[in-house]
Design an enzyme around this catalytic site. Structure first.
Site, short mmCIF file in Angstrom:
data_model
loop_
_atom_site.label_atom_id
_atom_site.label_comp_id
_atom_site.label_asym_id
_atom_site.label_seq_id
_atom_site.Cartn_x
_atom_site.Cartn_y
_atom_site.Cartn_z
N CYS A 58 0.83 -1.21 0.00
CA CYS A 58 0.00 0.00 0.00
C CYS A 58 0.86 1.26 0.00
CB CYS A 58 -0.93 -0.01 1.20
SG CYS A 58 -0.07 0.21 2.77
N ALA A 61 2.94 1.87 3.04
CA ALA A 61 4.16 1.04 3.04
C ALA A 61 5.27 1.70 2.23
CB ALA A 61 3.86 -0.35 2.49
N ARG A 92 11.48 -4.87 6.67
CA ARG A 92 12.38 -4.69 5.51
C ARG A 92 13.80 -4.75 6.06
NH1 ARG A 92 13.50 0.38 2.73
NH2 ARG A 92 13.63 0.18 0.48
N HIS A 191 6.02 6.47 -2.36
CA HIS A 191 7.37 6.98 -2.65
C HIS A 191 7.28 8.46 -3.02
CE1 HIS A 191 8.19 2.68 -4.33
NE2 HIS A 191 8.27 2.69 -3.02
FE1 CFM Z 1 13.27 0.63 -5.40
FE2 CFM Z 1 12.74 -1.74 -5.70
FE3 CFM Z 1 11.27 -0.15 -4.10
FE4 CFM Z 1 13.79 -0.86 -3.44
FE5 CFM Z 1 12.85 -2.90 -1.91
FE6 CFM Z 1 11.79 -3.73 -4.19
FE7 CFM Z 1 10.35 -2.18 -2.60
MO1 CFM Z 1 10.90 -4.62 -1.91
S1 CFM Z 1 14.67 -1.05 -5.34
S2 CFM Z 1 12.77 1.03 -3.33
S3 CFM Z 1 14.69 -1.76 -1.68
S4 CFM Z 1 11.42 -0.19 -6.22
S5 CFM Z 1 12.99 -4.77 -2.81
S6 CFM Z 1 12.43 -3.74 -6.35
S7 CFM Z 1 9.73 -3.83 -3.71
S8 CFM Z 1 11.12 -2.69 -0.70
S9 CFM Z 1 9.41 -0.28 -2.92
#
Ligand code: CFM
Length: 538
Positions: A58, A61, A92, A191
């Site tokens: 989500c 997260a 994580r 993000h």
């Molecule tokens: Fe970038 Fe990723 Fe992500 Fe990531 Fe991660 Fe991920 Fe993620 Mo899991 S590199 S920040 S450190 S998009 S592994 S492939 S899914 S936490 S949001």
């Protein structure tokens, strides 16, 4: 022989109702280049079909866990029911290393307002204020971040006005995030929200000058399994100063001071490209895409940084570091290739690793037959050149776009337009990302936001030698007799970044794809005795 990917696609779509199949067809594409070399268009960053089992998380997260979570000295408070805080607590593997025993590290704590029915009905702002005061009394942090969960948006608590009041009252930086879980179609929205607020409230608030010569920010590196430690060590040996990392092994002060850097190096494009762009607009810091996953990618990234600063001594140090590391890398590559060459992999992870890790597999002689992102956007698949044509839908419009202009006093272009043109002419892309698909094999299957059902069918049809995903998929994959490598947490392994990390990865995958154990896995109903019993019973 490899299955025909078009037939596989039809096979997957066949199971869906007509309308779902039509929509899904746009998210499942065969990577076949057109005559002009362009990759096919893929639909991404759209809602998951109701009822489908998705890998996604989500918005909360993405904001609280992914971008802000790895920063050790910002005290994070989840405003919401206790479950949201609990399930985002230490899930994580972002590691951190405080400089001394006195330095703050709140990563191991889980702070929540523990919202109850009463707050849902009468509002939770009072409880939030009390929580912030209590947390301040206990920890005396430099900064407090408040994260909104779904009910906060639904009942209309104003976390931002609470943050403003508390900032004034406590005299520390307090800022909130409207990152309610439902705010976007996935964690990707989180993000963006995290990037915006960090930029608004933190970046540029610490004016301590940095006298070093080669200063960079590393964006989109989160220190999973200790990756950042490897990269930090490498940069230091080359004489490159890391002003800040967003956000592996990071601190509040480093973010605040990050506008002192002269280059932003972007690892995970999806999660942090907004900060990279805003840094450029406001302060004049250019950004380049780097990739410290895989030995070749690491060497290329270091060389690009040296090329950017254009200094003979730096270039020499970078070349020395690369050659010191490469001997061991090539030895291991050579050893594993004899056992791994020609084996196949599938990668279905977040928003950048499904791309980056293909490079590591290629270095081992392995082929990626299918890959996809959970939540990335079209530019992560097809490259940033498609950005002007990406349709902004209602879900994306829900997320604030900051209007950033150049800072009157502090904007300082690090390179003149001519210098940038020269760098590009020498093969370095400024503010560019080619995406995953141009690097993938012709005929590979690309699936956005893969549904669990599709994953199970792919396992049956392709029988890949290794499947890379996360904890939700791991045991379903292994029950199918195929090893699963978690690329989010690295299982218990890592680091996998840089040269040293590449060696770790080669060894780990070699071990996984060459063990005999998987050929012995049999579901109970597949054994002859069980079948016999069933026959007798019927
Ligand atoms: Fe970038 Fe990723 Fe992500 Fe990531 Fe991660 Fe991920 Fe993620 Mo899991 S590199 S920040 S450190 S998009 S592994 S492939 S899914 S936490 S949001």
């Amino acid at each position: 022989m490899q299955p025909n990917p078009h037939m596989v696609k039809d096979e997957l779509l066949k199971a869906y109702p007509k309308k779902t199949a039509r929509k899904r067809a746009e998210q499942i594409v065969v990577n076949e280049r057109r005559e002009d070399g362009a990759v096919p268009e893929i639909k991404a960053n759209v809602r998951t079909a109701p009822g489908a089992i998705t890998q996604r998380g989500c918005t909360y997260a993405g904001c609280k866990g992914v971008v802000i979570g790895p920063t050790r000295d910002i005290l994070s408070i989840t405003h919401g029911p206790i479950g949201c805080g609990f399930y985002s607590w230490l899930t994580r593997r972002n590691q951190t290393r405080p400089e001394g025993p006195e330095d703050a590290n709140y990563i191991t704590y889980c702070l929540s307002t523990d919202m109850q029915d009463e707050q849902i009905v009468f509002g939770g702002e009072k409880k939030l204020r009390a929580a912030i005061e209590e947390a301040y009394e206990i920890f005396h942090p430099k900064a407090i971040a408040i994260f909104s969960t779904c009910p906060v948006g639904l009942i209309g608590d104003d976390v931002h006005s609470v943050a403003r009041d508390m900032k004034e009252k406590l005299g520390i930086n307090v800022f909130g995030f409207s990152c309610e879980g439902y705010k976007g179609v996935s964690q990707s929205a989180g993000h963006h929200i995290a990037n915006n607020q960090l930029f608004k409230h933190v970046v540029g608030t610490n004016e301590t000058p940095r006298p070093e010569k080669f200063k960079i920010n590393l964006l989109g590196e989160y220190n999973i399994g200790g990756d950042a430690f490897v990269i930090e060590d490498l940069l230091e040996r080359c004489g490159i100063t890391l002003v800040s990392t967003f956000s592996g092994n990071s601190t509040y002060d480093a973010f605040a001071n990050s506008h002192m850097a002269d280059l932003s190096a972007v690892m995970c494009h999806r999660s942090i490209n907004y900060v990279a762009e805003m840094m450029e607009k406001k302060f004049g810091i250019p950004w380049i895409k780097v990739n410290f996953t895989g030995a070749e990618g690491t060497a290329k990234s270091l060389r690009h940084i040296a090329q950017y600063f254009n200094d003979a001594e730096l270039t020499e140090r970078v070349e020395r570091a690369i050659s010191e590391e490469m001997t061991a890398v090539l030895e291991t590559q050579f050893a594993v290739r004899s056992r791994c060459e020609g084996k196949t992999a599938m990668l279905f992870v977040g928003g950048s690793r499904a791309h980056h890790y293909q490079v590591l597999f290629a270095e081992m002689g392995m082929k990626t037959v299918a890959a996809g992102y959970e939540f990335a956007h079209r530019d992560d698949y097809e490259g940033r050149r498609v950005l002007p044509t990406v349709k902004v839908d209602a879900d994306s419009r829900n997320i604030e776009e900051l209007h950033v202009v150049s800072d009157e006093k502090r904007y300082r272009p690090r390179k003149g337009p001519d210098e940038l043109v020269q760098l590009e002419a020498a093969g370095m892309e400024i503010a560019g990302y080619q995406g995953m698909m141009p690097e993938m094999e012709e005929g590979a299957l690309v699936i956005d936001d893969i549904y669990h059902f599709e994953m199970e069918r792919l396992l049956e049809i392709y029988k890949p030698d290794v499947f890379c995903a996360g904890i939700k998929e791991k045991y379903a994959v292994q029950k199918a007799g195929i090893p699963c490598k978690q690329l989010h947490s690295y299982d218990y392994g890592g680091p996998y970044a840089g040269f040293r990390g590449a060696i770790n990865f080669y060894r780990e995958i070699d071990r996984m794809v060459n063990t005999k154990i998987w050929s012995y896995v049999q579901a109970p109903w597949e054994t002859e005795e069980e079948l016999a019993e069933v026959e007798i019973a019927s």
